[in-house]
Design a protein around this motif. Structure first.
Motif, PDB file in Angstrom:
ATOM      1  N   LEU A  79       0.856  -1.178   0.000  1.00 39.50           N
ATOM      2  CA  LEU A  79       0.000   0.000   0.000  1.00 39.50           C
ATOM      3  C   LEU A  79       0.892   1.228   0.000  1.00 39.50           C
ATOM      4  O   LEU A  79       1.708   1.408   0.910  1.00 39.50           O
ATOM      5  N   VAL A  80       0.757   2.050  -1.022  1.00 46.25           N
ATOM      6  CA  VAL A  80       1.551   3.275  -1.125  1.00 46.25           C
ATOM      7  C   VAL A  80       0.654   4.467  -0.814  1.00 46.25           C
ATOM      8  O   VAL A  80      -0.434   4.600  -1.387  1.00 46.25           O
ATOM      9  N   VAL A  81       1.120   5.307   0.109  1.00 47.94           N
ATOM     10  CA  VAL A  81       0.395   6.511   0.502  1.00 47.94           C
ATOM     11  C   VAL A  81       1.326   7.707   0.323  1.00 47.94           C
ATOM     12  O   VAL A  81       2.519   7.554   0.071  1.00 47.94           O
ATOM     13  N   ALA A  82       0.782   8.892   0.459  1.00 46.78           N
ATOM     14  CA  ALA A  82       1.603  10.092   0.270  1.00 46.78           C
ATOM     15  C   ALA A  82       2.747  10.145   1.282  1.00 46.78           C
ATOM     16  O   ALA A  82       3.892  10.458   0.933  1.00 46.78           O
ATOM     17  N   ASP A  83       2.451   9.823   2.537  1.00 49.44           N
ATOM     18  CA  ASP A  83       3.455   9.896   3.596  1.00 49.44           C
ATOM     19  C   ASP A  83       3.122   8.855   4.659  1.00 49.44           C
ATOM     20  O   ASP A  83       2.204   9.044   5.457  1.00 49.44           O
ATOM     21  N   SER A  84       3.864   7.779   4.660  1.00 49.98           N
ATOM     22  CA  SER A  84       3.563   6.692   5.600  1.00 49.98           C
ATOM     23  C   SER A  84       3.846   7.088   7.047  1.00 49.98           C
ATOM     24  O   SER A  84       3.353   6.438   7.977  1.00 49.98           O
ATOM     25  N   ALA A  85       4.618   8.157   7.263  1.00 49.92           N
ATOM     26  CA  ALA A  85       4.858   8.631   8.627  1.00 49.92           C
ATOM     27  C   ALA A  85       3.622   9.323   9.191  1.00 49.92           C
ATOM     28  O   ALA A  85       3.461   9.426  10.419  1.00 49.92           O
ATOM     29  N   ASP A  86       2.744   9.781   8.318  1.00 49.73           N
ATOM     30  CA  ASP A  86       1.518  10.466   8.731  1.00 49.73           C
ATOM     31  C   ASP A  86       0.433   9.426   8.972  1.00 49.73           C
ATOM     32  O   ASP A  86      -0.483   9.250   8.173  1.00 49.73           O
ATOM     33  N   GLU A  87       0.508   8.763  10.108  1.00 50.69           N
ATOM     34  CA  GLU A  87      -0.418   7.673  10.390  1.00 50.69           C
ATOM     35  C   GLU A  87      -1.867   8.140  10.481  1.00 50.69           C
ATOM     36  O   GLU A  87      -2.788   7.378  10.181  1.00 50.69           O
ATOM     37  N   ASP A  88      -2.075   9.373  10.876  1.00 47.17           N
ATOM     38  CA  ASP A  88      -3.452   9.863  11.003  1.00 47.17           C
ATOM     39  C   ASP A  88      -4.194   9.832   9.670  1.00 47.17           C
ATOM     40  O   ASP A  88      -5.432   9.784   9.651  1.00 47.17           O
ATOM     41  N   SER A  89      -3.446   9.834   8.562  1.00 49.62           N
ATOM     42  CA  SER A  89      -4.086   9.883   7.250  1.00 49.62           C
ATOM     43  C   SER A  89      -4.591   8.519   6.781  1.00 49.62           C
ATOM     44  O   SER A  89      -5.361   8.456   5.819  1.00 49.62           O
ATOM     45  N   TYR A  90      -4.165   7.447   7.465  1.00 49.51           N
ATOM     46  CA  TYR A  90      -4.586   6.124   6.999  1.00 49.51           C
ATOM     47  C   TYR A  90      -4.821   5.102   8.106  1.00 49.51           C
ATOM     48  O   TYR A  90      -5.614   4.176   7.945  1.00 49.51           O
ATOM     49  N   LEU A  91      -4.174   5.246   9.261  1.00 48.37           N
ATOM     50  CA  LEU A  91      -4.284   4.216  10.296  1.00 48.37           C
ATOM     51  C   LEU A  91      -5.711   4.043  10.822  1.00 48.37           C
ATOM     52  O   LEU A  91      -6.193   2.903  10.902  1.00 48.37           O
ATOM     53  N   PRO A  92      -6.434   5.114  11.166  1.00 52.55           N
ATOM     54  CA  PRO A  92      -7.802   4.903  11.654  1.00 52.55           C
ATOM     55  C   PRO A  92      -8.685   4.186  10.635  1.00 52.55           C
ATOM     56  O   PRO A  92      -9.470   3.300  10.998  1.00 52.55           O
ATOM     57  N   ALA A  93      -8.541   4.547   9.357  1.00 54.27           N
ATOM     58  CA  ALA A  93      -9.354   3.907   8.323  1.00 54.27           C
ATOM     59  C   ALA A  93      -8.978   2.447   8.155  1.00 54.27           C
ATOM     60  O   ALA A  93      -9.855   1.586   7.955  1.00 54.27           O
ATOM     61  N   MET A  94      -7.692   2.134   8.250  1.00 57.01           N
ATOM     62  CA  MET A  94      -7.265   0.740   8.135  1.00 57.01           C
ATOM     63  C   MET A  94      -7.793  -0.080   9.304  1.00 57.01           C
ATOM     64  O   MET A  94      -8.237  -1.225   9.132  1.00 57.01           O
ATOM     65  N   GLU A  95      -7.775   0.497  10.490  1.00 55.25           N
ATOM     66  CA  GLU A  95      -8.291  -0.225  11.657  1.00 55.25           C
ATOM     67  C   GLU A  95      -9.800  -0.449  11.540  1.00 55.25           C
ATOM     68  O   GLU A  95     -10.290  -1.528  11.869  1.00 55.25           O
ATOM     69  N   ARG A  96     -10.509   0.543  11.052  1.00 56.11           N
ATOM     70  CA  ARG A  96     -11.942   0.368  10.871  1.00 56.11           C
ATOM     71  C   ARG A  96     -12.246  -0.710   9.827  1.00 56.11           C
ATOM     72  O   ARG A  96     -13.271  -1.401   9.906  1.00 56.11           O
ATOM     73  N   ALA A  97     -11.351  -0.859   8.870  1.00 51.75           N
ATOM     74  CA  ALA A  97     -11.532  -1.868   7.820  1.00 51.75           C
ATOM     75  C   ALA A  97     -11.135  -3.263   8.292  1.00 51.75           C
ATOM     76  O   ALA A  97     -11.284  -4.237   7.542  1.00 51.75           O
TER      77      ALA A  97
END
Length: 202
Positions: A79-97
Motif C-alpha cells: 500500500l503506497v500513501v503520500a506519507d507513511s509517517a503520517d499515520e493519522d491519514s490512513y491508520l484509523p481507516a485501516m483499523e476500521r476496515a
C-alpha cells in the motif's frame, strides 16, 4: 506469525516497534494456491474503499503474487500513501476496515505493516518515492517472468523452511543474497522498471 519482508529479504530492524511483542517464528512453505490472487482482490477492494484517494497504489507482492511459486500462506500487499509517517491519514481507516498495526519502522523508510486478525494477510505501507517500492515490484515481476529464477528461489525457500530458525532475522538473511541477485537481474533486463498499480479503479 513472522513479519518477514520477503520481497526485500529484511526483517524489522531492532529499532522497529512490534505491536504485541515478539512472536515465535513459524516458517511454513506450501504449494501455490490460486485463492491467493482472489484474496488479494478482495482486500484490494476493501483497502481502496477504506482509504479512497489516500491509497496512491495497491499491489499484490511477494511469493503469493507469483503463479506456480510455493510460498508461506500469507498474502503480502503493498500500500503506497503520500506519507507513511503520517499515520493519522490512513491508520484509523485501516483499523476500521479490520486491519491491525503490527510493525512500525521509522528508521526503515517509515515502513508500517498491518495484518488481519487471521494473520493471513500483511499490508506493507510505504510513501510515494520510497526505493523499496521498486524492489518489491521488481522481485515479483522477475519471478513471474523467469521460470529458472522461480525454480531456484522456490528450492531455496523450501530448503530453508525445513531448517530450524531461532528468529526471522536469520531466515530473512539467508534469502537476501538470492533476492539481490534477482533484483539486479531485473534491472539489467528491464531498465524501465515496474509500474505501481493505482490505488483506486479508474
Amino acid at each position: 506469525m513472522p513479519e518477514d519482508k520477503e520481497c526485500v529479504g529484511q526483517e524489522p530492524a531492532p529499532e522497529a516497534e512490534l505491536i504485541g511483542g515478539v512472536e515465535a517464528p513459524a516458517i511454513i512453505v506450501v504449494p501455490y494456491r490460486q485463492e491467493w490472487t482472489k484474496a488479494f482482490g478482495r482486500h484490494r477492494e476493501r483497502i481502496a474503499a477504506a482509504l479512497g484517494a489516500e491509497a496512491v497504489g495497491i499491489d499484490h507482492i511477494g511469493s503469493t503474487a507469483v503463479p506456480g511459486l510455493a510460498a508461506k500462506p500469507i498474502v503480502d500487499i503493498l500500500l503506497v500513501v503520500a506519507d507513511s509517517a503520517d499515520e493519522d491519514s490512513y491508520l484509523p481507516a485501516m483499523e476500521r476496515a479490520g486491519y491491525a498495526l503490527r510493525v512500525r519502522e521509522p528508521d526503515f523508510e517509515e515502513h508500517r505493516m498491518f495484518r488481519t486478525p487471521e494473520r493471513d494477510v500483511h499490508v506493507h505501507v510505504l510513501s510515494v518515492g520510497s526505493p523499496e517500492i521498486e524492489r518489491y515490484l521488481r522481485l515479483r515481476d522477475a519471478l513471474r517472468a523467469a521460470p529458472f529464477l522461480r525454480a531456484r528461489y522456490q528450492a531455496l525457500k523450501q530448503n530453508l523452511a525445513a531448517q530450524h530458525w531461532q528468529d526471522m532475522n536469520a531466515y530473512a538473511q539467508a534469502k537476501s543474497k538470492m533476492i539481490e541477485t534477482i533484483i539486479q537481474w531485473s534491472r539489467r533486463t528491464d531498465p524501465g522498471g515496474p509500474q505501481l498499480a493505482p490505488g483506486a479503479k479508474g
